[in-house]
Motif scaffolding. Structure first.
Motif, PDB file in Angstrom:
ATOM      1  N   LEU A 194      49.182  49.900 -12.769  1.00  0.00           N
ATOM      2  CA  LEU A 194      48.415  48.761 -12.866  1.00  0.00           C
ATOM      3  C   LEU A 194      47.480  49.139 -14.243  1.00  0.00           C
ATOM      4  CD1 LEU A 194      47.035  47.912  -9.277  1.00  0.00           C
ATOM      5  CD2 LEU A 194      48.696  46.525 -10.752  1.00  0.00           C
ATOM      6  N   PHE A 195      47.028  50.391 -14.208  1.00  0.00           N
ATOM      7  CA  PHE A 195      46.139  50.487 -15.257  1.00  0.00           C
ATOM      8  C   PHE A 195      46.968  50.772 -16.632  1.00  0.00           C
ATOM      9  CE2 PHE A 195      43.503  53.648 -17.909  1.00  0.00           C
ATOM     10  CZ  PHE A 195      42.523  53.085 -18.102  1.00  0.00           C
ATOM     11  N   LEU A 196      47.973  51.530 -16.648  1.00  0.00           N
ATOM     12  CA  LEU A 196      48.878  51.635 -17.918  1.00  0.00           C
ATOM     13  C   LEU A 196      49.346  50.357 -18.137  1.00  0.00           C
ATOM     14  CD1 LEU A 196      50.391  55.220 -17.306  1.00  0.00           C
ATOM     15  CD2 LEU A 196      48.650  54.621 -18.769  1.00  0.00           C
ATOM     16  N   GLY A 197      49.860  49.433 -17.105  1.00  0.00           N
ATOM     17  CA  GLY A 197      50.194  48.336 -17.595  1.00  0.00           C
ATOM     18  C   GLY A 197      49.128  47.221 -18.511  1.00  0.00           C
ATOM     19  N   GLY A 198      47.985  47.279 -17.604  1.00  0.00           N
ATOM     20  CA  GLY A 198      46.811  46.654 -18.396  1.00  0.00           C
ATOM     21  C   GLY A 198      46.805  47.051 -19.889  1.00  0.00           C
ATOM     22  N   ILE A 199      46.563  48.212 -20.231  1.00  0.00           N
ATOM     23  CA  ILE A 199      46.508  48.820 -21.459  1.00  0.00           C
ATOM     24  C   ILE A 199      47.820  48.371 -22.331  1.00  0.00           C
ATOM     25  CG2 ILE A 199      46.721  50.987 -22.985  1.00  0.00           C
ATOM     26  CD1 ILE A 199      45.096  52.324 -20.643  1.00  0.00           C
TER      27      ILE A 199
END
Length: 407
Positions: A89-94
């Motif tokens: 989720l976090f890396l996908g957001g970036i």
């Protein structure tokens, strides 16, 4: 009506708090992924890429999905679902935020591959989490709730995305998608406590694997080919079709968002009652798959019957009912065909059919339209799916002969 409502709601009673929170996080994530349905339009209208170039970029999308699902499954077994979901989720957001700053063809190919790898790495982890947080005997309903959250997110996301494009711009989508993924990651971190995977009593005995591996099972390979073929046509609705809506029927992005909303909203409202009714009728899983493929084929065929834009709604509903009937029963058929001790490998191969479709389908559809036009493309897909539907009937009789459950 009240009886139908109570029957619908009863499907989701007794689920754990963690499952509801996991579904909420999944909904936020999927609703935020509003760039994806408009990606092909963005690449054509804003970046100025040709249809064949867009096709290759979408193939990188499929390749990233394939790699992400495989790596995510491995990481889930190694470091646990909690960390994999957070990182995805976090890396996908970036990744969503950074994607807007790419403006070259090869840059997009690489960027889309990395982004999809990161976002799809969380897919296996989500379902392992569902198994971990589920109560005894309700794993199927837990997965159904998560699937409902995914479809609800996919129905609202394109609708909101279309309105944002119409009133603001494409750039806003990348920021909203990125921030929503990060919000979902924060939700997992704050609301969901890490929990060890269910650990049934380890036995000293060796697990006996019956039957043969999926790649040596001729009937399952035939079924796998049918699923790839069906998915090849299905993914056109999320890449080629939005461009068709704009170029042929002159629809704006917000109206396209409403059309895509019909798909998700119909699934949310009707899928569970429809599947329950068909299940009570004891419909053959193979024949349900056949009807799903046939409905999808008809959805392409009707587009060539008239230039009236209302036919787009008819086509979308036909595709949606094909999806609602075909995919749940084909999933169940794959499980039924898997022998004891090999369900993981069979379901892994089944799941890869959709990733292969992303890898080949978008590119093939874009290049076909570029070569022969939309009318001929829809004719090709409708005829192609008719052949696949007939192949499914042949599979039905082959499975019936081999007596594989309720084929």
């Amino acid at each position: 009506m009240k009886k139908m409502y109570n029957s619908y709601v009863a499907n989701f009673r007794g689920l754990s708090r963690e499952i509801w929170l996991l579904s909420l996080v999944t909904f936020i994530n999927r609703a935020g992924a509003m760039v994806i349905p408009f990606l092909s339009l963005y690449l054509v209208n804003v970046e100025g890429f040709t249809l064949p170039q867009v096709g290759w970029i979408m193939s990188c999308f499929g390749l990233g999905s394939l790699a992400g699902t495989y790596i995510g499954g491995k990481l889930t077994d190694t470091i646990g679902f909690y960390k994999v979901i957070l990182m995805s989720l976090f890396l996908g957001g970036i990744g969503f935020v950074l994607l807007q700053f790419i403006n070259t063809f090869y840059g997009f190919c690489i960027g889309i591959f990395i982004l999809t790898l990161m976002t799809d790495a969380g897919r296996p982890a989500i379902f392992v989490a569902a198994d971990t947080y589920s109560k005894p005997g309700n794993i199927t309903r837990c997965i159904a709730l998560i699937r409902l959250a995914i479809n609800l997110g996919f129905s609202i996301g394109p609708l909101v995305g279309g309105l944002i494009i119409a009133n603001l711009n494409y750039t806003s989508l990348f920021w909203i998608d990125g921030l929503s993924c990060m919000m979902a990651a924060l939700g997992v971190f704050v609301l969901l406590q890490p929990k060890k995977q269910k650990n049934t009593i380890t036995e000293k005995t060796t697990l006996v694997k019956e039957g043969v591996p999926p790649y040596l099972n001729k009937l399952f390979i035939l079924f796998f080919v049918i699923m790839i073929a069906n998915s090849l046509a299905f993914v056109q609705y999320f890449s080629v079709m939005p461009i068709y809506y704009e170029q042929v029927h002159f629809l704006s992005e917000d109206v396209i968002g409403w059309l895509l909303f019909i798909n998700g909203a119909t699934i949310v409202v009707f899928e569970m009652p429809l599947i329950s009714w068909l299940d009570r009728k004891q419909i053959s899983k193979t024949m349900a798959t056949f009807w799903g493929i046939l409905c999808l084929g008809l959805s392409f065929l009707v587009l060539n019957l008239t230039s009236w834009s209302g036919i787009l709604v008819v086509a979308m509903l036909l595709m949606t009912f094909g999806e609602m009937i075909g995919f749940p029963f084909s999933n169940a058929l794959a499980l039924e065909m898997a022998p004891k001790g090999r369900k993981g490998s069979y379901m892994g191969l089944y799941s890869m059919s959709f990733s292969f479709a992303h890898l080949i389908g978008h590119n093939g559809g874009m290049n076909l339209v570029n070569s022969v036009g939309y009318f001929n493309t829809w004719t090709v897909f409708s005829g192609f799916l008719l052949i696949i539907a007939l192949l499914t009937i042949w599979l039905y009789f082959r499975l019936k002969k081999s007596q594989v459950g309720k084929v």
